[in-house]
Design an enzyme around this catalytic site. Structure first.
Site, PDB file in Angstrom:
ATOM      1  N   ARG A 101       1.196  -1.012   0.127  1.00 54.65           N
ATOM      2  CA  ARG A 101      -0.385   0.216  -0.092  1.00 54.65           C
ATOM      3  C   ARG A 101       0.730   0.904  -0.106  1.00 54.65           C
ATOM      4  O   ARG A 101      -0.012   2.030  -0.656  1.00 54.65           O
ATOM      5  CB  ARG A 101      -0.831   0.119   1.353  1.00 54.65           C
ATOM      6  CG  ARG A 101      -2.315   1.185   1.208  1.00 54.65           C
ATOM      7  CD  ARG A 101      -2.881   0.984   2.190  1.00 54.65           C
ATOM      8  NE  ARG A 101      -2.519   0.359   3.491  1.00 54.65           N
ATOM      9  CZ  ARG A 101      -2.652   0.605   5.016  1.00 54.65           C
ATOM     10  NH1 ARG A 101      -4.317   0.217   4.659  1.00 54.65           N
ATOM     11  NH2 ARG A 101      -2.754   0.377   5.892  1.00 54.65           N
ATOM     12  N   LYS A 204      -2.763   6.401   1.545  1.00 54.01           N
ATOM     13  CA  LYS A 204      -3.149   6.682   2.934  1.00 54.01           C
ATOM     14  C   LYS A 204      -1.491   7.864   3.432  1.00 54.01           C
ATOM     15  O   LYS A 204      -0.681   8.084   3.570  1.00 54.01           O
ATOM     16  CB  LYS A 204      -2.547   5.882   3.679  1.00 54.01           C
ATOM     17  CG  LYS A 204      -3.056   5.408   5.679  1.00 54.01           C
ATOM     18  CD  LYS A 204      -2.703   3.397   5.778  1.00 54.01           C
ATOM     19  CE  LYS A 204      -3.007   4.603   7.443  1.00 54.01           C
ATOM     20  NZ  LYS A 204      -4.665   4.424   7.600  1.00 54.01           N
ATOM     21  N   GLU A 240     -16.454   5.927   4.622  1.00 53.84           N
ATOM     22  CA  GLU A 240     -15.723   5.280   5.623  1.00 53.84           C
ATOM     23  C   GLU A 240     -15.943   6.295   6.488  1.00 53.84           C
ATOM     24  O   GLU A 240     -16.450   6.946   6.668  1.00 53.84           O
ATOM     25  CB  GLU A 240     -14.143   4.788   4.840  1.00 53.84           C
ATOM     26  CG  GLU A 240     -13.746   6.178   4.487  1.00 53.84           C
ATOM     27  CD  GLU A 240     -11.796   5.610   4.708  1.00 53.84           C
ATOM     28  OE1 GLU A 240     -12.025   5.446   3.537  1.00 53.84           O
ATOM     29  OE2 GLU A 240     -10.658   5.319   5.694  1.00 53.84           O
TER      30      GLU A 240
HETATM   31  C1  COI Z   1      -4.067   2.429  11.282  1.00 55.77           C
HETATM   32  O1  COI Z   1      -5.538   2.399  11.992  1.00 55.77           O
HETATM   33  O2  COI Z   1      -3.187   2.908  11.940  1.00 55.77           O
HETATM   34  C2  COI Z   1      -4.420   4.565  11.213  1.00 55.77           C
HETATM   35  O3  COI Z   1      -3.321   4.386  10.327  1.00 55.77           O
HETATM   36  C3  COI Z   1      -5.695   5.050  11.295  1.00 55.77           C
HETATM   37  C4  COI Z   1      -5.028   6.413  12.199  1.00 55.77           C
HETATM   38  C5  COI Z   1      -5.734   7.380  11.960  1.00 55.77           C
HETATM   39  C6  COI Z   1      -4.956   6.238  13.811  1.00 55.77           C
END
Ligand code: COI
Length: 359
Positions: A101, A204, A240
């Site tokens: 990813r 991300k 989401e």
């Molecule tokens: C995760 O679930 O690891 C994420 O990257 C979300 C983050 C905003 C804590």
């Protein structure tokens, strides 16, 4: 080198019972209170040399104010967890998915890719160097944050001239307040959107998370744990939650929104889809109208940070739907949470080959 030596000395002190680490494992939160002492930091040396990095003390990075990431947001991250398991060892969960990813995100944001072996080595080294921060079985996890960003200076809008890949970590407990399986109250956002088709919602990218802060804070102020976003074309379908994917259950059918580029392809999302199919549920990745969610038997969210989090209520345009009484976890989410964490904690067989031992 210095970092590796310090890590070795710290671990030696810890095994001799002289560790300074004094953590109340029963009261971990999702924050940096117990961050690891070492981080892995690599710099990009161009296509010929690639990435070069090493462990060093967790601490400030030196950046020019003109760093691309600070000005134009060339920055992507991953979230992973290392757990101490029933086999008395420390394992990661599907790290190759995070590596892949991050590669996709790097391409989307014009950054040099971090090869899978470099990515996994950085994560493993970070875990080994901070192994004393991995909570005892069942008390939480070591949250690992690999971060790739344009660290070099630039003025005109263009990719950065140089890049940094850093991996740090912290001992964490449940993401939402009140404990891992306490149902959360969600509200559907009707004005703002998280991502648009053709945008960056499926990566991300750091900016995706800043985009929701204002909305999330407003929802928190009204007593909601988080926000569900709708698609920006029709305002009718679930996308989401700010930091996690969403699943809707009706009878033996489990649905989650499809990966069309606007939502994050979650590692936990993919794992839950496979576990649900193995259990014989009718599993569908398809658009879910918000009205269908309001009529569902239950809803839960998934993510590395949240794991599987049951939803106690969903509020849409003032109408509040409560699931399973709103106080106890609902059965399907609970069942799949059990399946997932049994694998992650090595309390059952690793049917899918998801567990990645580190030390
Ligand atoms: C995760 O679930 O690891 C994420 O990257 C979300 C983050 C905003 C804590």
């Amino acid at each position: 080198m210095r970092g590796q030596l310090q890590a070795l000395l710290r671990r030696a002190a810890s095994t001799q019972g002289r560790s300074k680490i004094d953590i109340d494992w029963d009261n971990l939160s999702f924050n940096l209170d117990h961050h690891g002492q070492e981080m892995f930091c690599a710099v990009w040396n161009g296509p010929a040399k690639g990435w070069e990095g090493q462990l060093q003390d967790y601490g400030p990075l030196s950046l020019m104010p003109s760093a691309q990431a600070l000005n134009y947001g060339q920055s992507i991250f991953e979230g992973m967890k290392a757990r101490r398991t029933a086999k008395d060892r420390i394992v990661l969960f599907r790290p190759e998915m995070n590596a892949s990813r991050m590669k996709d995100g790097a391409r989307r944001l014009c950054m040099p890719e971090v090869p899978q072996h470099t990515f996994i080595n950085a994560v493993e080294e970070t875990v080994r160097a901070n192994s004393e921060y991995v909570p005892p079985l069942g008390k939480g996890a070591l949250y690992i944050r690999p971060l790739l960003f344009g660290s070099g200076p630039i003025l005109g809008l263009a990719p950065a001239p140089s890049y940094t890949f850093v991996t740090y970590c912290a001992a964490v407990g449940s993401y939402f307040k009140g404990g891992q399986l306490k149902p959360i109250d969600l509200v559907v956002e009707n004005k703002f959107h998280r991502a648009a088709p053709g945008g960056m919602g499926g990566t991300k990218a750091a900016g995706n998370y800043s985009a929701v802060l204002q909305i999330q804070r407003a929802a928190n102020a009204k007593g909601f744990a988080d926000v569900v976003y709708l698609d920006c074309k029709t305002d009718a379908y679930l996308e989401e939650v700010s930091a996690c994917n969403i699943f809707v259950v009706k009878g033996r059918t489990i649905k989650t929104p499809p990966l069309t580029g606007t939502i994050l392809p979650g590692v936990t999302r993919d794992s839950i889809l496979q576990l649900a199919r193995k259990r014989g549920y009718d599993v569908k990745e398809q658009p879910i109208p918000v009205v269908e969610a309001l009529e569902a038997d239950e809803i839960f969210t998934t993510g590395t940070a949240v794991v599987v989090s049951p939803v106690g209520s969903l509020t849409h345009k003032g109408k509040r739907r409560v699931y399973g009484g709103g106080v106890a976890p609902t059965p399907v989410g609970l069942e799949l949470y059990g399946d997932l964490t049994a694998i992650q904690n090595e309390q059952t067989g690793d049917h899918f080959g998801w567990v990645h031992p580190v030390c």
